[in-house]
Design a protein around this motif. Structure first.
Motif: not given
Length: 583
Positions: A37-58
Motif C-alpha cells: 500500500v505504498n504510493p506505487e502499490n508495490e507487491i513484495a515477498e518479504a519484510i525485514a524489521v529492526s527496532g520495531g520499524k520496517v527496515l526493508a521490503v523486497g
C-alpha cells in the motif's frame, strides 16, 4: 489493478539506503505476498524489521541479507501480509462477542445472550423479573444488528411479563425500549416532547415504549445512577477496556481512532497503556463534547459550558504514552442510523412527515466549532444523514473562510446518506473528508431500507462517488460490526443486510481502494501517514497476515478471510493457530 513492479529493483532500493546498511534485522517475514500500500502499490515477498520499524521490503533473497544468526525468520507459506488495519471509528466500552462475517459486536448481558426472537426476549425478561424484587429496575441490552424495528417489543409486551418492575432495554446506542412503569417513573405525559429525540407514540398519542436519542435523557434521569449505561468503577472499566483492546488486535486492528472520550476517561486509558501498551493498538482519541440537547435544556448554557471545556484542555499534555494521543473534537449533529433518526433532507419513506432529529442547533455548532478551530483543534463530526452533512459543511465553510489557510483535515463521521451535489462541491472546496463505515450495509441496512426510498437506498454509504470527486474517504467500523474484513467485503460487493446488492455500479470500490481506505487514509485523517498505514522502510512494523489473498480471491469470498497474525511495532501480539513454519 495492483501494479506489479520489478521486485528485485524494489529490494535493491531498500538495500542501498543508508538506514538499511546501518542495521540488521531482528525479524524477517518471508515467503509471503506483501501488499505494501505504498504510493506505487508495490507487491513484495518479504519484510525485514529492526527496532520495531520496517527496515526493508523486497524479495526474499534480498531480505535474507539483513539476517544474522540472531534474527528470527518466519516463513508465511505464501500467505498475504498487509499493513495493519486502522479503524477510523472505535469506542471504549464493553468487550465483544463473535458475529457474522468474521466480525464482532458489543457484548450483551448474560441473560440476553442468544436471545433473538420476541418470544425468547419476553421469556428472558419474565425470568429476570422473577428474581428481581418488585418495584426495582430491570436493565438490559439487545443488539441493533439482530433486532430490526419490525421485531421489537412494545411497552405492553414488556408490561405483560414484568408488571411489577420498571424495564429499560437498550437497542444499540440510539434507542431505549421501556415499559409503562418506566415511563411513569420518568413522569412522561402527553406533553412530554423532548428536543433532539422522540418518545414514539401510536395513532392515539400513547407512548409505544420506544424512546430515541436525546429523549432518552427523560428515562435516564429517573434511573438510579448505578443502572445508567457506562457507569462503572474505574477498575472494572479498565478491565473491560483492556479486554476490548485485545479483541481489536485479534481482528487485525493495529491503530484506531477513538470517536469520543471525556476527561475522566483519559487517566483510565493512560493507566491501561502504561501496564499493557506493548500488546495493544495505537490510539488517536477525540474529545467528546455535547453542545446540544443530549445534555442540556438551555442551548446558551450548552455553548458556554462546552467552550469552557475545550479551552480547559491542552491536547498535547493529556497523554504521555507513545501509543496514545488526543487531537480532535467530536460532536454529534443528528441521530443514528439504527433507530432510525438520522437528519434527512427529505421525509422518511415510511414516515413522510419525519426528517429525523437534529441534536445540535446550527448556531451552537458554529460557535463551538469556530472556537475549537481557532484553538487549533481538528474536527471530526457525526453526520449520519444528508441534512446533517449539509448543515455542517455550510457552517464549517463559513468558519474556514475566516480561518488562515492550513492543513486542518476536518472530516465527517459516517455520511451514511449521500448528500446533495452542491454540498459535495463544498466538501471538495474546503477539503472536508469522510470517515465512512461501509459495514453498516451488513448490520444496519434494514433501518436505511425503511427510511430511504429505493434511489437513496442504492447510494447509502457513498464511498465510490465521493472518491471519484476527489474527497478523501477512510474506512472503519463504529462497532457496526467491528472488524476490517466485513467493512472491506461490504464496500467492494455492496452486499446489504438481507443479501441484496445496493448500488454496486455507483458506490462500489475496488479491493485496492478499500484496503487503502482502511490503512493509509485512516492514518492520513489523524496526521499519522508518515508513521503507519503502509509497509515502507522507516514506518512502524505494524502488519497483519491473512488466511487468503484478499487482492485476488472472488470478492464474495472476502467475508470468509481470517486474520492469522497481528504485529504491532515488530511484536507479534496475536496469532491464530496455524500450520505456518518458523525457524
Amino acid at each position: 489493478m495492483l501494479k506489479f513492479r520489478n521486485i528485485a529493483m524494489f529490494a535493491a532500493m531498500a538495500l542501498t539506503s543508508t538506514s538499511a546498511f546501518a542495521q540488521m534485522a531482528d525479524l524477517i517475514y518471508t515467503n509471503a505476498k506483501v501488499v505494501t500500500v505504498n504510493p506505487e502499490n508495490e507487491i513484495a515477498e518479504a519484510i525485514a524489521v529492526s527496532g520495531g520499524k520496517v527496515l526493508a521490503v523486497g524479495t526474499a533473497a534480498a531480505m535474507a541479507k539483513f539476517g544474522t544468526e540472531y534474527t528470527q525468520v518466519i516463513d508465511l507459506g505464501g500467505k498475504t501480509l498487509v499493513p495493519g488495519f486502522y479503524d477510523n471509528h472505535v469506542h471504549m466500552g464493553e468487550p465483544l462477542i463473535p458475529w457474522k462475517y468474521n466480525s464482532m459486536i458489543g457484548e450483551l448481558p448474560e441473560w440476553l445472550i442468544g436471545v433473538y426472537t420476541l418470544p425468547a426476549l419476553l421469556e428472558a425478561v419474565k425470568a429476570q423479573a422473577a428474581t428481581t424484587p418488585k418495584g426495582e429496575w430491570i436493565v438490559g441490552e439487545i443488539s441493533r444488528e439482530e433486532w430490526p424495528n419490525s421485531g421489537l417489543p412494545t411497552r405492553q409486551d414488556l408490561d405483560r411479563v414484568a408488571p411489577d418492575h420498571k424495564v429499560v432495554l437498550a437497542r444499540g446506542p440510539h434507542t431505549l425500549l421501556v415499559n409503562t412503569n418506566a415511563l411513569t417513573a420518568a413522569k412522561v405525559t402527553a406533553n412530554t416532547k423532548p428536543e433532539g429525540g422522540e418518545i414514539m407514540r401510536d395513532a392515539n398519542g400513547d407512548p409505544t415504549g420506544k424512546v430515541t436519542e436525546s429523549a432518552r435523557r427523560v428515562i435516564w434521569d429517573a434511573m438510579p445512577k448505578d443502572k445508567l449505561p457506562g457507569v462503572l468503577p474505574p477498575q472494572e472499566k479498565m478491565d473491560q477496556w483492556t479486554k476490548l483492546l485485545r479483541q481489536f488486535v485479534s481482528l487485525g486492528i493495529t491503530s484506531g481512532n477513538v470517536a469520543g472520550l471525556r476527561p475522566e476517561d483519559f487517566p483510565i486509558l493512560e493507566a491501561i497503556y502504561n501496564k499493557y501498551g506493548d500488546e495493544l493498538p495505537r490510539l488517536n482519541t477525540q474529545f467528546r463534547v455535547w453542545p446540544g440537547t443530549d445534555k442540556f435544556n438551555d442551548m446558551q448554557e450548552a455553548v458556554k459550558v462546552t467552550i469552557a471545556e475545550i479551552e480547559s484542555i491542552d491536547p498535547k499534555t493529556v497523554f504521555t504514552h507513545p501509543k496514545l494521543k488526543l487531537s480532535g473534537i467530536k460532536m454529534s449533529i443528528d441521530g443514528g442510523l439504527s433507530a432510525p433518526v438520522f437528519w434527512s433532507t427529505r421525509g422518511y419513506e415510511n414516515r413522510p412527515d419525519f426528517n429525523g432529529e437534529q441534536r445540535i442547533p446550527d448556531s451552537n455548532f458554529y460557535r463551538v466549532a469556530k472556537r475549537a478551530v481557532d484553538l487549533g483543534w481538528q474536527l471530526g463530526i457525526h453526520t449520519m444523514g444528508d441534512g446533517a452533512v449539509e448543515m455542517v459543511v455550510n457552517e464549517l465553510g463559513k468558519i474556514l473562510d475566516k480561518t488562515p489557510k492550513g492543513d486542518y483535515r476536518h472530516y465527517l463521521h459516517h455520511v451514511a446518506v449521500k448528500p446533495p451535489e452542491k454540498t459535495i462541491d463544498k466538501m471538495v472546496k474546503y477539503d472536508i473528508g469522510v470517515a465512512s463505515q461501509p459495514g453498516f450495509l451488513l448490520s444496519l441496512g434494514s433501518f436505511a431500507d425503511e427510511a430511504l426510498e429505493p434511489g437513496r437506498e442504492a447510494t447509502q454509504e457513498p464511498a465510490g462517488s465521493l472518491m471519484r470527486r476527489g474527497i478523501r474517504v477512510s474506512f472503519g467500523s463504529d462497532a457496526g460490526p467491528y472488524g476490517p474484513i466485513p467493512g472491506i467485503f461490504a464496500a467492494v460487493t455492496r452486499t446489504s443486510w438481507n443479501g441484496t446488492i445496493k448500488g454496486l455500479k455507483e458506490e462500489g470500490v475496488t479491493v485496492e481502494q478499500a484496503l487503502r481506505a482502511h490503512t493509509m487514509e485512516s492514518a492520513y485523517f489523524t496526521f499519522d501517514e508518515n508513521k503507519v498505514g503502509s509497509i515502507e522502510p522507516g514506518k512502524a512494523a505494524d502488519f497483519v497476515v491473512l488466511s487468503d489473498d484478499i487482492m485476488t480471491i472472488d470478492p464474495i469470498d472476502i467475508q470468509y478471510v481470517k486474520v492469522l497474525r497481528t504485529v504491532i511495532g515488530g511484536k507479534e501480539v496475536y496469532k491464530k493457530a496455524t500450520a505456518l513454519a518458523e525457524r
